[in-house]
Design a protein around this motif. Structure first.
Motif, PDB file in Angstrom:
ATOM      1  N   HIS A  93       0.103  15.557   1.325  1.00 45.02           N
ATOM      2  CA  HIS A  93       0.726  16.574   1.134  1.00 45.02           C
ATOM      3  C   HIS A  93      -0.026  17.539   0.344  1.00 45.02           C
ATOM      4  O   HIS A  93       0.035  17.201  -0.802  1.00 45.02           O
ATOM      5  CB  HIS A  93       2.219  16.240   0.657  1.00 45.02           C
ATOM      6  CG  HIS A  93       2.834  15.254   1.640  1.00 45.02           C
ATOM      7  ND1 HIS A  93       3.860  15.715   2.394  1.00 45.02           N
ATOM      8  CD2 HIS A  93       2.815  13.995   1.423  1.00 45.02           C
ATOM      9  CE1 HIS A  93       4.324  14.517   2.975  1.00 45.02           C
ATOM     10  NE2 HIS A  93       3.860  13.554   2.282  1.00 45.02           N
TER      11      HIS A  93
ATOM     12  N   ALA B 167       0.750  -1.265  -0.147  1.00 44.54           N
ATOM     13  CA  ALA B 167       0.134   0.088  -0.090  1.00 44.54           C
ATOM     14  C   ALA B 167       1.016   1.350  -0.006  1.00 44.54           C
ATOM     15  O   ALA B 167       2.037   1.297   0.642  1.00 44.54           O
ATOM     16  CB  ALA B 167      -0.788   0.023   1.180  1.00 44.54           C
ATOM     17  N   PRO B 168       0.384   2.306  -0.513  1.00 41.72           N
ATOM     18  CA  PRO B 168       1.373   3.582  -0.834  1.00 41.72           C
ATOM     19  C   PRO B 168       1.220   4.173   0.812  1.00 41.72           C
ATOM     20  O   PRO B 168      -0.007   4.211   1.373  1.00 41.72           O
ATOM     21  CB  PRO B 168       0.515   4.245  -1.770  1.00 41.72           C
ATOM     22  CG  PRO B 168      -0.951   3.819  -1.888  1.00 41.72           C
ATOM     23  CD  PRO B 168      -0.579   2.556  -1.370  1.00 41.72           C
ATOM     24  N   LEU B 169       2.340   4.903   0.945  1.00 44.12           N
ATOM     25  CA  LEU B 169       2.166   5.727   2.437  1.00 44.12           C
ATOM     26  C   LEU B 169       1.836   7.047   2.178  1.00 44.12           C
ATOM     27  O   LEU B 169       1.154   7.611   2.937  1.00 44.12           O
ATOM     28  CB  LEU B 169       3.582   5.760   2.679  1.00 44.12           C
ATOM     29  CG  LEU B 169       4.193   4.558   3.631  1.00 44.12           C
ATOM     30  CD1 LEU B 169       5.494   4.571   3.864  1.00 44.12           C
ATOM     31  CD2 LEU B 169       3.363   4.354   4.905  1.00 44.12           C
TER      32      LEU B 169
ATOM     33  N   GLY C 210      -7.976   9.619   9.305  1.00 47.98           N
ATOM     34  CA  GLY C 210      -6.724   9.248  10.005  1.00 47.98           C
ATOM     35  C   GLY C 210      -5.372   9.414   9.366  1.00 47.98           C
ATOM     36  O   GLY C 210      -4.719   8.888   9.795  1.00 47.98           O
ATOM     37  N   MET C 211      -5.693  10.447   8.224  1.00 48.50           N
ATOM     38  CA  MET C 211      -4.271  10.602   7.522  1.00 48.50           C
ATOM     39  C   MET C 211      -3.720  11.856   8.378  1.00 48.50           C
ATOM     40  O   MET C 211      -4.433  12.790   9.158  1.00 48.50           O
ATOM     41  CB  MET C 211      -4.635  11.268   6.063  1.00 48.50           C
ATOM     42  CG  MET C 211      -4.855  10.234   5.156  1.00 48.50           C
ATOM     43  SD  MET C 211      -4.826  10.918   3.645  1.00 48.50           S
ATOM     44  CE  MET C 211      -6.110  10.018   2.873  1.00 48.50           C
ATOM     45  N   TYR C 212      -2.303  12.142   8.274  1.00 40.09           N
ATOM     46  CA  TYR C 212      -1.501  13.288   8.721  1.00 40.09           C
ATOM     47  C   TYR C 212      -1.514  14.389   7.565  1.00 40.09           C
ATOM     48  O   TYR C 212      -0.887  14.135   6.570  1.00 40.09           O
ATOM     49  CB  TYR C 212      -0.263  12.968   9.157  1.00 40.09           C
ATOM     50  CG  TYR C 212       0.628  14.028   9.954  1.00 40.09           C
ATOM     51  CD1 TYR C 212       0.464  13.985  11.262  1.00 40.09           C
ATOM     52  CD2 TYR C 212       1.298  14.834   9.133  1.00 40.09           C
ATOM     53  CE1 TYR C 212       1.381  14.884  11.952  1.00 40.09           C
ATOM     54  CE2 TYR C 212       1.962  15.777   9.998  1.00 40.09           C
ATOM     55  CZ  TYR C 212       1.639  15.677  11.332  1.00 40.09           C
ATOM     56  OH  TYR C 212       2.703  16.589  12.059  1.00 40.09           O
TER      57      TYR C 212
ATOM     58  N   ASN D  11      -0.157  17.762   5.759  1.00 38.65           N
ATOM     59  CA  ASN D  11       0.983  18.306   5.804  1.00 38.65           C
ATOM     60  C   ASN D  11       0.728  19.545   4.708  1.00 38.65           C
ATOM     61  O   ASN D  11       0.168  19.196   3.585  1.00 38.65           O
ATOM     62  CB  ASN D  11       2.181  17.773   5.319  1.00 38.65           C
ATOM     63  CG  ASN D  11       2.859  16.574   6.062  1.00 38.65           C
ATOM     64  OD1 ASN D  11       3.602  16.749   7.132  1.00 38.65           O
ATOM     65  ND2 ASN D  11       2.319  15.271   5.608  1.00 38.65           N
TER      66      ASN D  11
ATOM     67  N   LEU E 143      -6.876   2.869   0.507  1.00 35.58           N
ATOM     68  CA  LEU E 143      -5.741   2.156   0.267  1.00 35.58           C
ATOM     69  C   LEU E 143      -4.742   2.077   1.112  1.00 35.58           C
ATOM     70  O   LEU E 143      -3.931   1.174   1.025  1.00 35.58           O
ATOM     71  CB  LEU E 143      -5.311   3.026  -0.944  1.00 35.58           C
ATOM     72  CG  LEU E 143      -5.135   2.438  -2.424  1.00 35.58           C
ATOM     73  CD1 LEU E 143      -4.666   3.380  -3.482  1.00 35.58           C
ATOM     74  CD2 LEU E 143      -4.643   1.115  -2.555  1.00 35.58           C
ATOM     75  N   GLY E 144      -4.708   2.888   2.183  1.00 35.36           N
ATOM     76  CA  GLY E 144      -3.777   2.893   3.163  1.00 35.36           C
ATOM     77  C   GLY E 144      -2.925   4.095   3.371  1.00 35.36           C
ATOM     78  O   GLY E 144      -1.955   4.006   4.051  1.00 35.36           O
ATOM     79  N   VAL E 145      -3.142   5.233   2.555  1.00 38.91           N
ATOM     80  CA  VAL E 145      -2.372   6.316   2.716  1.00 38.91           C
ATOM     81  C   VAL E 145      -2.348   6.810   3.962  1.00 38.91           C
ATOM     82  O   VAL E 145      -3.368   7.188   4.729  1.00 38.91           O
ATOM     83  CB  VAL E 145      -2.672   7.376   1.613  1.00 38.91           C
ATOM     84  CG1 VAL E 145      -2.041   8.650   1.669  1.00 38.91           C
ATOM     85  CG2 VAL E 145      -2.441   6.801   0.157  1.00 38.91           C
ATOM     86  N   LEU E 146      -1.182   7.121   4.522  1.00 38.38           N
ATOM     87  CA  LEU E 146      -1.054   7.814   6.075  1.00 38.38           C
ATOM     88  C   LEU E 146      -0.982   9.405   5.876  1.00 38.38           C
ATOM     89  O   LEU E 146      -0.897   9.993   7.025  1.00 38.38           O
ATOM     90  CB  LEU E 146      -0.147   7.134   6.769  1.00 38.38           C
ATOM     91  CG  LEU E 146      -0.390   5.759   7.084  1.00 38.38           C
ATOM     92  CD1 LEU E 146       0.876   4.887   7.814  1.00 38.38           C
ATOM     93  CD2 LEU E 146      -1.700   5.545   8.011  1.00 38.38           C
ATOM     94  N   GLN E 147      -0.227   9.815   4.877  1.00 38.98           N
ATOM     95  CA  GLN E 147       0.383  11.031   4.977  1.00 38.98           C
ATOM     96  C   GLN E 147      -0.143  11.777   3.710  1.00 38.98           C
ATOM     97  O   GLN E 147      -0.070  11.282   2.652  1.00 38.98           O
ATOM     98  CB  GLN E 147       1.925  11.204   4.987  1.00 38.98           C
ATOM     99  CG  GLN E 147       2.578  10.539   6.151  1.00 38.98           C
ATOM    100  CD  GLN E 147       3.155  11.821   6.903  1.00 38.98           C
ATOM    101  OE1 GLN E 147       3.545  12.962   6.744  1.00 38.98           O
ATOM    102  NE2 GLN E 147       3.289  11.435   8.443  1.00 38.98           N
TER     103      GLN E 147
END
Ligand code: SF4
Ligand code: SF4
Lengths: 363, 95
Positions: free
Chosen positions: A62, A9-11, A85-87, A89, A56-60
């Motif tokens: 931008h 999964a992409p981050l 739930g994403m961070y 930026n 998809l599981g992206v966490l960050q």
């Protein structure tokens, strides 16, 4: 070809909301063909994309551009990403922000603000960004970021015409209570490639900068982190571009195309799917552009038989194209590339050119 | 060259602004979310960060974990200090 297995999964998702920007930095990595406001996608598009990315599981995420604060829906997008739930930026020039706007972004859940500076003093910085009073405005906003509980990164892009100000820029970041300073040598893509002869530092200046960063980094340990992006042309080993093509990051352009990297657009023959038309998961796992340079199956020599091929993944594809004329070649930054010495000679000769004029980025 | 801030039993670590601990349901693990970074936490690392409280010192944190994991306090304290140092070097906490 390499065995096909499903990529992890992409981050991270780079959301380029717009190419519009009040500044005109000559080192901008945006493509020469900038997208216009009529080509931008609407709020609903970005909300759906954020939802798909979270699934998809992206966490960050931008938020970038161009200048993302030009979008009136920025706070709503941040709020949605945070709720999923994403961070969040924000990568900004900060010149269009004020306290109320910044507060609204903080309330939406924004965790981190990265503000670029073009120099240590207003005259230098405003000349490079070609924007009056930009520097003063940046400092005013930067001071507010920690006060509103968000992490502050100062991003100092360095090149021949401001590298002598590096110690002052580090001092400036400290005085702004930045949590992190990113000292980034220009990467020669997009507009920066066009302005290379006016930007590339001499090898001696680069080595002096290196020593300054090493000394300040040690002295500031625990107070301010200094991240350092070295100039590719003077390196012996290529960067692990994007953490490997199609392995960690998705980049979505203002018109909604999904790219493996923000400069991937420059590679002829690659076609990019549009988010919203096919599921993001399908684009990530099977999209042609992602598959073309994912893994090691596409590699030529010397990469194909190199022990480091799964460490740096052969370097940057866009740079291989712009410097070696072939996106599947070894990144000429690598000392094993047959083009390596030629590139270093080119860098050194351009760095001594008496060339100060910029071609400013414009829409 | 300056010496890194000393970390002692009496230090009170807290997460730096903009740093959050959460659970990643996709990868099924605890993580620390920081600017442009994701750090995967193992069980002990997660428990250490979970124990950060206003005024909780390193030795308070270690004592709590020693009870919870039924491990020798001395050993836990050394692990906690080493981990706190690592987080501090990465700019993820303030002391
Ligand atoms: S590099 Fe400069 S011109 Fe390009 S998007 Fe950033 S602030 Fe705008
Ligand atoms: S030959 Fe290719 S894989 Fe090996 S170090 Fe150079 S770029 Fe990396």
């Amino acid at each position: 070809m390499n065995a096909r297995h499903r990529p992890a999964a992409p981050l991270a998702l780079m959301a380029e909301l717009t190419h519009r920007c009040p500044l005109q930095c000559p080192y901008c990595s945006n493509p020469l063909e900038l997208l216009k406001v009529a080509q931008e996608r609407d709020t609903e598009f970005w909300l759906n994309l954020i939802g798909e990315a979270a699934d998809l599981g992206v966490l960050q995420i931008h938020f970038s551009g161009g200048e993302p604060t030009l979008r009136p829906d920025l706070a709503a997008l941040i709020a949605h990403a945070t709720a999923r739930g994403m961070y969040a930026n924000l990568i900004t020039s900060a010149v269009l922000l004020n306290e109320d706007k910044l507060q609204a972004l903080a309330d939406a859940g924004l965790g981190h603000v990265q503000i670029s500076i073009q120099g240590a003093d207003p005259a230098t910085a405003d000349r490079i960004g070609n924007y009056k009073n930009g520097h003063a405005k940046k400092l005013e906003i930067a001071r507010l970021v920690p006060k509103l509980g968000m992490s502050l990164t100062i991003n100092a892009v360095v090149h021949r015409q401001n590298l002598d100000q590096l110690p002052a820029m580090i001092g400036l970041a400290e005085s702004l209570s930045a949590d992190r300073l990113e000292v980034a040598h220009v990467q020669y893509h997009g507009w920066a490639l066009r302005n290379r002869a006016a930007l590339i530092p001499t090898r001696e200046a680069f080595e002096a900068a290196d020593a300054i960063v090493a000394e300040r980094r040690a002295a500031l340990r625990g107070k301010m982190v200094i991240d350092y992006v070295v100039p590719d042309y003077y390196a012996a080993k290529p960067k692990t571009c994007m953490g490997g093509w199609g392995q960690k990051l998705l980049n979505v352009t203002p018109d909604g195309r999904v790219l493996p990297c923000h400069a991937a657009d420059s590679i002829p023959g690659l076609e990019f799917e549009r988010a919203g038309l096919s599921p993001l998961k399908e684009i990530w796992e099977q999209g042609r552009a992602f598959e073309t340079f994912r893994g090691t199956g596409w590699m030529q020599e010397p990469c194909a038989s190199c022990a480091l091929k799964e460490v740096d993944w052969g370097g940057c594809r866009c740079q291989a194209l712009s410097l070696a004329g072939n996106a599947a070649a070894t990144d000429p930054v690598c000392h094993l590339s047959p083009r390596h010495e030629e590139i270093q000679r080119l860098a050194e000769s351009e760095s001594r050119a008496d060339h100060r004029e910029f071609i400013y980025r414009r829409l | 060259m300056m010496v890194a801030a000393a970390i002692t039993r009496d230090s009170v670590p807290v997460l730096r602004r903009g740093v959050r601990r959460q659970f990643d349901r996709t990868r099924n693990c605890a993580i620390l979310m920081a600017p442009e970074r994701v750090i995967v936490l193992d069980e002990i690392a997660d428990a250490i960060i979970e124990s950060f409280k206003p005024a909780a010192t390193v030795s308070d944190i270690a004592a709590g974990l020693a009870t919870r994991f039924r491990a020798p306090a001395q050993e836990i304290e050394e692990d906690v200090i080493a981990f706190i140092r690592e987080l501090n070097d990465k700019g993820l906490i303030v002391l």
